[in-house]
Design an enzyme around this catalytic site. Sequence first.
Site, PDB file in Angstrom:
ATOM      1  CE  LYS A  44      -3.212   3.077   0.751  1.00  0.00           C
ATOM      2  NZ  LYS A  44      -4.127   3.474  -0.357  1.00  0.00           N
ATOM      3  CB  CYS A 128      -2.816   9.695  -3.824  1.00  0.00           C
ATOM      4  SG  CYS A 128      -4.234   9.467  -2.716  1.00  0.00           S
TER       5      CYS A 128
END
Length: 309
Positions: A44, A128
């Site tokens: 992650k 992101c």
Amino acid sequence: PELATTFLEQPLDNPLMNAAGVWCTLAAQLDALVESSAGAAVTKSCTLSRRDGNPEPRYRALPLGSINSMGLPNEGHVYYLDYAACHDYERKPLFVSVSGLSLDDNLTIVAALREAVLPAFLELNLSCPNVEGKPQPGYDFEAMDQFLAEVATAYRRPFGVKLPPYFDFVHFDNAAEILNRYDNLAFITCINSIGNGLVIDTESESTVIRPKDGFGGLGGDYVLPTALANVNAFHRRCPGKTIIGCGGVSTGEHVFQHLLAGATLVQVGTALHEEGPSIFDRLQKELRELMAKKGYTRIEDFRGRLKTL
Ligand SMILES: O=C(O)c1[nH]c(=O)[nH]c(=O)c1Cl
């Protein structure tokens, strides 16, 4: 047919892996990926310190894919460096995804990764779309160039970037021109989710995720043509670099199309989230069947050989 391939001179049993963020936040999840038939795994995206992320509901599976605004929930960079320090690299490669909230945070994390001297691959996440008030560097070419100049110099080893989708040839050209300036920028992962989509539930007349008034990154069937376009655009523009395809993969045919478009490895996000790590067995089976039908025995028989009309 044989699915064995290489990535930056490393051998892999097959070109499949998870997309950063999916089935990889906790060690137990990463262990499941290492136990699975995936050819590689990625962690992650991490920040300097642990984060809870955005309020739930923040992920929703849909008939045609998914929408998410997770908000970078992760255990902090040390957790993933520790995991990377214990990983068996003989078994399969491990990538570490880094998405610091500032250039300084990224430099701190990257320096720690370099100090650890691990065979892990750095995937610098520039895309992101879900941290409120943080514009993603991938859509700010000045910032992206500055991030890369500093990270490339600090890290000095081969690394890669996770890019957002672009939708304009001038943006493909500008982004590629920046990436091509960095010799140790060895791979490019296209694409991250298509940012800030809005999914509406007709019955309740409401958004389906809580953060950002329901705006979130799209994945799944919605994004396959955009993912293939970005893989092929950077494959054409960055001949010295390796492309990792990500976006819209749920069948062996999708994997085949990403490879045809120029990808060397192929990441799976939404479909992995819904099906679990056994998906890697199914995708390899379907890819082998398709290759056999077409008379291909190895991936290099067709990889990057997309025809145009
Ligand atoms: O909200 C997230 O955590 C997230 N969600 C995405 O779809 N892509 C990303 O890179 C990240 Cl960091």
